[in-house]
Design an enzyme around this catalytic site. Structure first.
Site, mmCIF file in Angstrom:
data_model
loop_
_atom_site.group_PDB
_atom_site.id
_atom_site.type_symbol
_atom_site.label_atom_id
_atom_site.label_comp_id
_atom_site.label_asym_id
_atom_site.label_seq_id
_atom_site.Cartn_x
_atom_site.Cartn_y
_atom_site.Cartn_z
ATOM 1 N N ALA A 265 2.981 -34.177 22.178
ATOM 2 C CA ALA A 265 2.440 -32.858 22.519
ATOM 3 C C ALA A 265 1.280 -32.968 23.511
ATOM 4 O O ALA A 265 1.276 -32.312 24.562
ATOM 5 C CB ALA A 265 1.995 -32.132 21.244
ATOM 6 N N LYS B 144 -8.685 -41.253 19.862
ATOM 7 C CA LYS B 144 -9.673 -42.061 19.125
ATOM 8 C C LYS B 144 -9.246 -43.523 19.011
ATOM 9 O O LYS B 144 -10.020 -44.370 18.572
ATOM 10 C CB LYS B 144 -9.909 -41.475 17.738
ATOM 11 C CG LYS B 144 -8.733 -41.627 16.797
ATOM 12 C CD LYS B 144 -9.055 -41.112 15.418
ATOM 13 C CE LYS B 144 -7.822 -41.185 14.538
ATOM 14 N NZ LYS B 144 -8.026 -40.621 13.215
ATOM 15 N N THR C 43 4.003 -40.099 17.050
ATOM 16 C CA THR C 43 5.156 -40.085 17.965
ATOM 17 C C THR C 43 5.810 -41.461 18.059
ATOM 18 O O THR C 43 7.030 -41.600 17.965
ATOM 19 C CB THR C 43 4.711 -39.607 19.365
ATOM 20 O OG1 THR C 43 4.329 -38.238 19.264
ATOM 21 C CG2 THR C 43 5.821 -39.752 20.390
ATOM 22 N N TRP D 255 6.193 -43.669 16.045
ATOM 23 C CA TRP D 255 6.921 -44.108 14.848
ATOM 24 C C TRP D 255 8.143 -43.256 14.561
ATOM 25 O O TRP D 255 8.918 -43.579 13.644
ATOM 26 C CB TRP D 255 5.985 -44.073 13.632
ATOM 27 C CG TRP D 255 4.881 -45.058 13.768
ATOM 28 C CD1 TRP D 255 3.659 -44.845 14.322
ATOM 29 C CD2 TRP D 255 4.915 -46.430 13.394
ATOM 30 N NE1 TRP D 255 2.921 -45.995 14.313
ATOM 31 C CE2 TRP D 255 3.669 -46.990 13.738
ATOM 32 C CE3 TRP D 255 5.874 -47.251 12.785
ATOM 33 C CZ2 TRP D 255 3.367 -48.332 13.496
ATOM 34 C CZ3 TRP D 255 5.566 -48.577 12.546
ATOM 35 C CH2 TRP D 255 4.331 -49.104 12.908
ATOM 36 N N ALA D 256 8.322 -42.170 15.297
ATOM 37 C CA ALA D 256 9.452 -41.275 14.989
ATOM 38 C C ALA D 256 10.768 -42.018 15.209
ATOM 39 O O ALA D 256 10.982 -42.629 16.254
ATOM 40 C CB ALA D 256 9.382 -40.036 15.872
ATOM 41 N N GLN D 257 11.620 -41.954 14.214
ATOM 42 C CA GLN D 257 12.868 -42.713 14.301
ATOM 43 C C GLN D 257 14.025 -41.826 14.740
ATOM 44 O O GLN D 257 14.702 -42.090 15.721
ATOM 45 C CB GLN D 257 13.195 -43.326 12.933
ATOM 46 C CG GLN D 257 12.236 -44.425 12.526
ATOM 47 C CD GLN D 257 12.581 -45.012 11.168
ATOM 48 O OE1 GLN D 257 13.405 -44.478 10.427
ATOM 49 N NE2 GLN D 257 11.946 -46.119 10.837
ATOM 50 N N GLY E 172 14.853 -38.698 16.105
ATOM 51 C CA GLY E 172 15.018 -38.292 17.487
ATOM 52 C C GLY E 172 14.550 -36.884 17.775
ATOM 53 O O GLY E 172 13.594 -36.410 17.165
ATOM 54 N N GLU F 3 21.222 -34.903 11.153
ATOM 55 C CA GLU F 3 20.245 -35.148 10.084
ATOM 56 C C GLU F 3 20.286 -33.971 9.123
ATOM 57 O O GLU F 3 20.986 -32.982 9.364
ATOM 58 C CB GLU F 3 18.838 -35.346 10.672
ATOM 59 C CG GLU F 3 18.701 -36.647 11.436
ATOM 60 C CD GLU F 3 17.315 -36.885 11.997
ATOM 61 O OE1 GLU F 3 16.441 -36.015 11.868
ATOM 62 O OE2 GLU F 3 17.103 -37.948 12.588
ATOM 63 N N HIS G 267 8.934 -36.804 3.250
ATOM 64 C CA HIS G 267 10.205 -37.377 3.672
ATOM 65 C C HIS G 267 10.866 -37.963 2.440
ATOM 66 O O HIS G 267 10.221 -38.661 1.658
ATOM 67 C CB HIS G 267 9.986 -38.468 4.730
ATOM 68 C CG HIS G 267 11.245 -38.807 5.464
ATOM 69 N ND1 HIS G 267 12.272 -39.514 4.890
ATOM 70 C CD2 HIS G 267 11.668 -38.496 6.717
ATOM 71 C CE1 HIS G 267 13.266 -39.631 5.769
ATOM 72 N NE2 HIS G 267 12.912 -39.026 6.883
ATOM 73 N N ARG H 162 15.409 -31.234 3.947
ATOM 74 C CA ARG H 162 14.555 -32.305 3.442
ATOM 75 C C ARG H 162 13.783 -31.940 2.173
ATOM 76 O O ARG H 162 13.612 -32.768 1.284
ATOM 77 C CB ARG H 162 13.575 -32.610 4.570
ATOM 78 C CG ARG H 162 12.987 -33.923 4.529
ATOM 79 C CD ARG H 162 12.300 -34.174 5.825
ATOM 80 N NE ARG H 162 13.190 -34.760 6.792
ATOM 81 C CZ ARG H 162 12.796 -35.125 8.009
ATOM 82 N NH1 ARG H 162 11.561 -34.942 8.388
ATOM 83 N NH2 ARG H 162 13.652 -35.666 8.836
ATOM 84 N N HIS I 77 4.933 -36.759 4.965
ATOM 85 C CA HIS I 77 5.526 -37.032 6.284
ATOM 86 C C HIS I 77 5.044 -36.080 7.370
ATOM 87 O O HIS I 77 4.730 -36.510 8.473
ATOM 88 C CB HIS I 77 7.039 -36.934 6.131
ATOM 89 C CG HIS I 77 7.818 -37.261 7.361
ATOM 90 N ND1 HIS I 77 7.729 -38.480 8.003
ATOM 91 C CD2 HIS I 77 8.722 -36.523 8.081
ATOM 92 C CE1 HIS I 77 8.536 -38.486 9.055
ATOM 93 N NE2 HIS I 77 9.130 -37.311 9.132
ATOM 94 N N ARG J 257 10.012 -27.893 7.805
ATOM 95 C CA ARG J 257 10.524 -28.196 9.156
ATOM 96 C C ARG J 257 11.935 -28.768 9.109
ATOM 97 O O ARG J 257 12.233 -29.638 8.284
ATOM 98 C CB ARG J 257 9.594 -29.209 9.822
ATOM 99 C CG ARG J 257 10.052 -29.683 11.175
ATOM 100 C CD ARG J 257 9.065 -30.691 11.735
ATOM 101 N NE ARG J 257 8.995 -31.860 10.904
ATOM 102 C CZ ARG J 257 9.678 -32.973 11.110
ATOM 103 N NH1 ARG J 257 10.494 -33.077 12.130
ATOM 104 N NH2 ARG J 257 9.535 -34.005 10.309
HETATM 105 C C1 SIN Z 1 13.718 -39.259 10.361
HETATM 106 O O1 SIN Z 1 14.131 -40.029 11.226
HETATM 107 O O2 SIN Z 1 14.249 -39.123 9.264
HETATM 108 C C2 SIN Z 1 12.502 -38.463 10.662
HETATM 109 C C3 SIN Z 1 12.813 -37.460 11.679
HETATM 110 C C4 SIN Z 1 11.871 -36.301 11.553
HETATM 111 O O3 SIN Z 1 10.934 -36.348 10.767
HETATM 112 O O4 SIN Z 1 12.103 -35.304 12.227
#
Ligand code: SIN
Length: 540
Positions: free
Chosen positions: A26, A45, A53, A55-57, A59, A124, A249, A298, A361, A396
């Site tokens: 962002a 910082k 960001t 670490w986002a897996q 997508g 997902e 999560h 989720r 999460h 979300r």
């Molecule tokens: C995930 O890969 O499960 C996380 C994706 C997300 O939080 O949108």
């Protein structure tokens, strides 16, 4: 409660058009879009890539398949959001998402290709169609971060790492309205000690500091995610909304009962590729819970896992298992970083069940803003996870957040290049200052995990409230100013607001689940505003 972080006196001042706090998708998107026209300083910082960001897996969600539609994506987002989304904001996000993917591709992002030569799409939880764009298998966030880092540096944005945004500078316009005039900043050394303090005066301050997963003992978020921007906005009197909706999560890698801090994520995309959740007695967790079973939204999966763990099947009450063996050897190339995390703890996901548990999460609430970043305070803009734009509602939809970071970030930057708020001089700041000693952070996080997690009981919320009140009494102006004590104080500020909102919302909706009010109630289909750092609640 202190209304300002205690720090040494400022010794320098610089001026710019736009100052951006935070360096995830962002913040970088704001800086990149504003820079051609404005002087932009971006402060972070830590190092640029220390936020969520990277670490986002999974997508970025976007409608790219001709068999999918904008309407489908809107419907899925609204369904996940459990009645609290702003449909106009959702529609804007979803409509602009495909353009954001093409924009990132043009900036150099290498998304994984599909069999037809286009971009590969996966699914997902909560999505009715395949629409998750990914990169490097499960390294989607890292690709977005790298692409935007390079673009921002190339564009000539002034980037200052190890610079902590302490508090907003406030002034008054000719009509007597409070306005943001800039931000006080502490420059840190590599150990987090303060080297100097100064003021950056600016026409616009954009908060893009992400969420606050570190308020919990166990989280998918990296150590830097401590709610700094939300706390700074709360102290300045900006409206904070929906802060009780913390998304857990369903599946982080469970490595033992005492594991704390950032836990390795096991992406929902693993379930998207066919993995199934089982309890320790070998029973399926999601069978009969929801029509989408393991790919339910989720909040539903996390709550089902928590409930099943509380029943202690086969004597196991702190984790369940993900069976991804049907994916076969392809797991290793499709999910390279998850494979590496599992192998570190002796689990081979191709052959073994993966022990998993829910962990904090994503903050669905935050600083109330529209998709152009406009907040309740003139001169303050908010974007990404730090903002609450109505896109996520009470829960979300997976992979809508990176998409939101790029779509909203670009909109904010573009709108600031078109016009800026007026120039305001900071007024004298006589707010009481203080800091929480950093060593009290463990108690704070332990309390939040124990009492304000996936399932929230009234006596637990009371106990959390009491602990936080005790910690507030320890806030003192003489505590040494360091990154750790700034963060501890910010975590306490957001925790107070979160517990107040979770206590006030006497229903279960989205990712806020009460044991004493187990249903969503029509009279609660509304937002809660927290507009005071003491946790004063104003229902909307
Ligand atoms: C995930 O890969 O499960 C996380 C994706 C997300 O939080 O949108």
């Amino acid at each position: 409660m202190a209304k300002r972080l205690a720090s040494p006196e400022p010794t320098w001042e610089i001026d710019t058009d736009v100052v951006v706090l935070g360096s995830g998708a962002a913040g970088l998107s704001v800086a990149l879009a504003a820079r051609p026209v404005r002087d932009v300083i971006l402060i972070t910082k830590d190092t640029l890539d220390a936020g969520s960001t990277q670490w986002a897996q999974g997508g970025l969600a976007a409608v790219l398949d001709p068999d999918d539609s904008i309407e489908n994506h809107v419907r899925d987002t609204l369904a996940a959001g459990a009645g609290l989304c702003n449909e106009v904001a959702v529609r804007t996000l979803v409509t602009e998402a495909p353009t954001a993917i093409r924009y990132l591709s043009r900036l150099g992002a290498a998304f994984d290709p599909g069999d037809d030569g286009g971009i590969a799409l996966t699914r997902e939880g909560g999505h009715s169609h395949d629409r998750i764009v990914h990169a490097g298998g499960d390294q989607s966030g890292a690709e977005v971060q790298k692409t935007l880092d390079e673009s921002v540096r190339h564009a000539g944005v002034r980037v200052v790492e190890h610079a902590f945004g302490l508090d907003l500078l406030i002034g008054y316009n000719a009509q007597g309205h409070r306005c943001v005039a800039g931000v006080r900043v502490a420059l840190l050394d590599e150990n987090g000690d303060v080297q100097s303090v100064g003021d950056i005066t600016a026409r616009a301050v954009v908060v893009a500091t992400g969420g606050f997963g570190q308020v919990y003992a166990s989280t998918s978020n990296p150590p830097a995610v401590t709610g700094d921007g939300i706390a700074l906005a709360l102290r300045a009197g900006a409206e904070i909304v929906d802060i009780e909706f913390i998304q857990f999560h369903p599946t982080v890698l469970w490595t033992g009962p005492d594991a704390t801090g950032q836990q390795a994520l096991i992406s929902e995309a693993v379930r998207g590729e066919g993995a199934i959740l089982f309890d320790a007695a070998g029973e399926r967790v999601m069978k009969g819970v929801h029509s989408q079973e393991d790919l339910a939204p989720r909040d539903i999966v996390a709550a089902a896992i928590s409930k099943r763990m509380s029943e202690s099947p086969a004597g196991v009450d702190d984790h369940v298992f993900l069976d991804a063996r049907s994916i076969g050897a392809r797991f290793v190339t499709r999910f390279p970083s998850i494979t590496a995390s599992c192998l570190v703890v002796g689990i081979n996901p191709v052959q073994d069940l993966i022990p998993v548990a829910p962990a904090a999460h994503y903050a669905c609430g935050g600083i109330r803003a529209d998709l152009d970043g406009v907040t309740s305070l003139i001169g303050l803009f908010a974007v990404g996870e730090a903002a609450c734009t109505g896109v996520h509602g009470a829960n979300r939809l997976a992979s809508n957040s990176l998409t939101e970071g790029v779509v909203a970030g670009t909109r904010v930057g573009r709108s600031l290049s078109w016009s800026l708020p007026e120039n305001i001089r900071p007024a004298e700041d006589d707010r009481v200052s203080g800091l929480l000693p950093a060593e009290l952070r463990a108690e704070l996080r332990g309390t939040m995990s124990k009492h304000v997690g996936v399932l929230r009981a009234p006596d637990g919320l009371r106990s959390a409230h009491d602990t936080l009140q005790r910690l507030l009494d320890k806030v003192d102006a003489d505590v040494v100013a360091t990154r750790r004590s700034f963060e501890a104080t910010n975590l306490l500020t957001v925790a107070v607001a979160l517990v107040a909102a979770a206590t006030a919302r006497t229903e279960s909706r989205g990712c806020h689940r009460r044991t004493d009010f187990t249903q969503a109630l029509p009279e609660w289909q509304r937002h809660l505003l927290v507009i005071d750092a003491d946790g004063t609640i104003t229902p909307q």
